[in-house]
Design an enzyme around this catalytic site. Structure first.
Site, mmCIF file in Angstrom:
data_model
loop_
_atom_site.group_PDB
_atom_site.id
_atom_site.type_symbol
_atom_site.label_atom_id
_atom_site.label_comp_id
_atom_site.label_asym_id
_atom_site.label_seq_id
_atom_site.Cartn_x
_atom_site.Cartn_y
_atom_site.Cartn_z
ATOM 1 N N LYS A 4 5.185 -2.324 8.271
ATOM 2 C CA LYS A 4 6.260 -1.543 7.642
ATOM 3 C C LYS A 4 7.537 -2.369 7.718
ATOM 4 O O LYS A 4 7.991 -2.746 8.803
ATOM 5 C CB LYS A 4 6.430 -0.206 8.353
ATOM 6 N N GLY A 30 8.458 4.137 0.928
ATOM 7 C CA GLY A 30 9.145 5.357 1.357
ATOM 8 C C GLY A 30 10.637 5.219 1.164
ATOM 9 O O GLY A 30 11.124 4.267 0.536
ATOM 10 N N GLY A 31 11.381 6.180 1.720
ATOM 11 C CA GLY A 31 12.826 6.165 1.544
ATOM 12 C C GLY A 31 13.501 5.010 2.246
ATOM 13 O O GLY A 31 14.521 4.499 1.782
ATOM 14 N N MET A 32 12.927 4.559 3.364
ATOM 15 C CA MET A 32 13.581 3.524 4.159
ATOM 16 C C MET A 32 12.790 2.233 4.256
ATOM 17 O O MET A 32 13.328 1.231 4.711
ATOM 18 C CB MET A 32 13.839 4.056 5.571
ATOM 19 N N ASP A 35 11.055 14.336 12.361
ATOM 20 C CA ASP A 35 10.787 14.321 10.917
ATOM 21 C C ASP A 35 9.322 14.650 10.654
ATOM 22 O O ASP A 35 8.655 13.978 9.876
ATOM 23 C CB ASP A 35 11.149 12.950 10.332
ATOM 24 N N ILE A 68 0.808 -1.225 0.000
ATOM 25 C CA ILE A 68 0.000 0.000 0.000
ATOM 26 C C ILE A 68 0.842 1.275 0.000
ATOM 27 O O ILE A 68 0.295 2.375 -0.046
ATOM 28 C CB ILE A 68 -0.964 0.023 1.200
ATOM 29 N N GLY A 69 2.162 1.147 0.079
ATOM 30 C CA GLY A 69 2.994 2.346 0.063
ATOM 31 C C GLY A 69 4.466 2.019 0.112
ATOM 32 O O GLY A 69 4.863 0.898 0.432
ATOM 33 N N VAL A 117 5.468 -0.471 2.871
ATOM 34 C CA VAL A 117 4.331 -0.688 3.764
ATOM 35 C C VAL A 117 3.333 -1.621 3.083
ATOM 36 O O VAL A 117 2.992 -1.439 1.917
ATOM 37 C CB VAL A 117 3.648 0.648 4.128
#
Length: 708
Positions: free
Chosen positions: A41, A21-23, A135, A18-19, A26
């Protein structure tokens, strides 16, 4: 490596991605132990191999798991399996604040402030547990379908900042505080700065600082003055502008010192949007010239009167001493004259009456004593020694007034101390509240800014911890009725379907938490709904990762039908030409013959680029002159010819889209006429002509295209 359909620690079934990111990536997953959907995650491979990062990541994630708040994406579990390091979190159906801002261009003031309040309350809960996010940005704020705002990624930021991770991994430098940009110590006030930048973007639709590189943006955060949001949107109230600017002060000491202070001002801005009540601390204020207030003038007059009274007392005292010295001189002179007039003594002796002299002496002494007492009394009263009835009169005349301070949003202990210091009398009333922390002042009986007498009774209404709402009984009710009842009480409903031959289809079998218990407003209530007898149901198989033909065969064998089959991009190249989506969740029970729609992956989506800059003349070649005919070619990196024309005028307009390469080359070709030269032979004097003709010149210019 994570694959769709795999089980993690025999508990979490990975359903879909579903997603990313940089690290981390998900995934939506099902927790079979608690029978609920969760978000998992998973750290990317490059970070999983860094033992130091993984250690810090686990420590911070475990700390974040202790946070439970309606405005925080709650962490349920942290663990590892093989090379996979994962966090199990609350699954929030919704979109990020970043996408929401992009969708609406910019938010209204009321909506932006309301979102900021919810974000602040989540961050405040973390700060109270000594957890700093580090962040905060719109990408880490999620708005659920129900409108609830939640902050995510607690813990992962600190682990990242501890390991010198590049900015493209850490997230945007657009939201970093000056102290973070310098690489220095960061604390709770760094989160306040980042939230201020986020508010700026919500209100204006843009970030305050931009640049070609992350370093350039970071330097602007450190050196350049923070812009006012009212420069871009004039209708923003002054108080909201001041809140943003106070959050984004370069010096942490000049920002809000806690989230509680910020929340109080944000709430006040909704109540009094036209009031300029935000106070920004100024370290130079003590040394600056300031206007004398009415209170200052009263104090100056009182001090002046005291000095005048003291001067008058000293003057009277001096007069008394002068008169005493004058009388002493008179008595001395009198004795001198009596001694000097001995020759007349005989004449006066006949008139001398000893009895009268004694009476006169007594009267003189009494008069002197009376005069002395009167003088002492006058001097003492002047100096304040003998006040008597005047003291009461003075107290009545000098009943002081003070200005009521703003106590809404303060903790009750701080508010009580502040009011007592002013000479006021605080009285406390408690009111149950689930929106504010226990001990927070909700209202005061006197409005701030009013001048009131000292000793006035001030009634403070203070938030008292709410025990939560009672969960209504929905077992045995229809799914629609159950959802309506629970939603009305402020709960979030999760529906889990199960076959049950003993319960009619669509009726609630059970609920968790049970009816009659107390639960926080906004918490999740899970209801199990009957799908009827299992004999009439079919369990949906997992056909993702299969070819269309194989998926059709499996679904048909299961008693289901294949509906619409469409093609769609999918990031995982290994799934190209495979089923990447099915319209019913794996393992759910549906009626026989149910139509299942499929999507076939066409592979990762192809990025496209555009080129809209003007094409200028090839002036880098010295022999080029204006007016020359030039052949112009624009060729993409993959060899695609975008433009091929001839022209004598520059610049050429360019507006090309759908380019599949990120860069290309502009190639200029033109002919230069060479001038002939005359050469003379020094021996014979004969002249000859050399050179002349023409020469073809080629100039190549590298260009980059912008991503669409």
């Amino acid at each position: 490596m994570i694959k769709i359909g795999m089980m993690i620690v025999d508990r979490y079934e990975i359903l879909e991605k579903i997603g990313t990111g940089g690290m981390s990536d998900v995934y939506k997953a099902k927790d079979h132990k608690l029978n609920r959907f969760v978000a998992v995650k998973v750290l990317k491979q490059e970070f999983s191999e860094n033992a130091n990062f993984v250690s810090k990541f686990r420590i911070e994630a475990q700390a974040a798991a202790g946070l439970m708040h309606p405005n925080i994406v709650n962490v349920y579990d942290v663990g590892e399996e093989g090379e996979n390091h994962y966090i199990v979190m609350e699954l929030v159906e919704g979109i990020t604040l970043k996408k929401y801002i992009e969708k609406k261009a910019r938010l209204s003031v009321k909506e932006a402030v309301s979102i900021a309040i919810q974000v602040s309350m989540g961050i405040e809960a973390a700060h109270n547990n000594h957890i700093i996010h580090r962040d905060i940005k719109p990408q880490n704020i999620i708005i659920s379908k129900e409108g609830k705002v939640k902050v995510t990624d607690f813990g992962i930021a600190k682990a990242a900042t501890s390991n010198t991770i590049t900015s493209n991994v850490m997230g945007s430098v657009h939201y970093t505080s000056p102290e973070q940009a310098r690489g220095g110590y960061s604390d709770e006030k760094s989160d306040i700065y980042s939230l201020g930048v986020t508010m700026f973007e919500m209100l204006t639709g843009r970030v305050p600082f931009n640049g070609e590189t992350t370093v350039a943006i970071a330097i602007k955060h450190i050196q350049e003055e923070f812009p006012s949001p009212r420069e871009y949107v004039g209708e923003i109230p002054v108080c909201v502008e001041q809140i943003v600017l106070k959050c984004c002060q370069k010096s942490p000491d000049r920002r809000y010192q806690s989230m509680a202070e910020l929340i109080a001002d944000l709430k006040q801005s909704l109540i009094s949007p036209d009031e300029d009540f935000v106070k920004v601390a100024d370290p130079d204020e003590e040394a600056s010239t300031r206007t004398i207030t009415d209170r200052d003038m009263v104090q100056i007059k009182r001090q002046s009167e005291n000095r005048d009274s003291m001067d008058e007392a000293m003057r009277l005292n001096k007069d008394v001493h002068e008169r005493e010295r004058e009388r002493e001189r008179t008595r001395n002179n009198s004795r001198y004259y009596e001694e000097d007039e001995d020759e007349d003594w005989d004449d006066d002796e006949e008139d001398y009456d000893p009895k009268m002299e004694k009476i006169t002496t007594i009267l003189a002494v009494v008069a002197a004593l009376l005069i002395g007492c009167i003088l002492i009394f006058l001097v003492g009263r002047t100096m304040g020694v003998f006040d008597f009835g005047k003291e009461e009169e003075s107290q009545e005349q000098e009943t002081e007034q003070v200005e009521m301070i703003r106590v809404v949003g303060m903790h009750v202990d701080e508010a009580k101390k502040a009011l007592l210091d002013l000479g006021l009398s605080p009285e406390i009333k408690y009111e149950e509240s689930s929106s504010y922390d226990a001990g927070t002042v909700l209202r005061a009986s006197v409005q701030d800014g009013l001048m009131i007498d000292k000793g006035t009774n001030i009634v403070l209404t203070v938030a008292e911890a709410s025990e939560g709402a009672e969960v209504p009984a929905v077992t045995g009710k229809s799914q629609t009725e159950a959802e309506s009842l629970l939603t009305k009480e402020g709960f979030v409903v999760t529906v889990v379907e199960n076959p049950d031959a003993s319960v009619e289809k669509g009726v609630v079998i059970s609920q968790s938490p049970e009816a009659g218990t107390k639960a926080a407003v906004g918490s999740n209530i899970t209801i199990r709904v009957s799908q009827g007898a299992e004999d009439n149901k079919v369990r949906v198989p997992d056909v993702r990762g299969m070819t269309e033909m194989d998926a059709t065969a499996v679904l048909t064998e299961s008693g289901l039908s294949v509906g619409n089959v469409t093609e769609t991009p999918y990031e995982d190249a290994a799934w190209t030409d495979m089923v990447c989506y099915q319209s019913y969740s794996v393992g759910s029970y549906v009626d026989k013959g149910t139509v299942v729609d499929l999507r076939i992956s066409t592979g990762p989506s192809q990025k496209t680029y555009r080129y809209t800059e003007e094409i200028t003349a090839p002036t880098e070649e010295p022999s080029y002159q204006n007016g020359m005919e030039v052949a112009v070619e624009l060729v993409a990196q993959d060899g695609t010819v975008i433009l091929n024309t001839r022209t004598t005028t520059f610049p050429l307009p360019a507006n090309y889209t759908g380019i599949k390469s990120p860069s290309g080359v502009i190639r200029y070709t033109f002919t230069v006429q060479l001038q002939p030269t005359t050469v003379t032979n020094p021996e014979t004097g004969e002249t000859t002509t050399e050179g002349g003709g023409s020469e073809t010149k080629t100039v190549e210019r590298q260009v980059n295209f912008a991503e669409e």
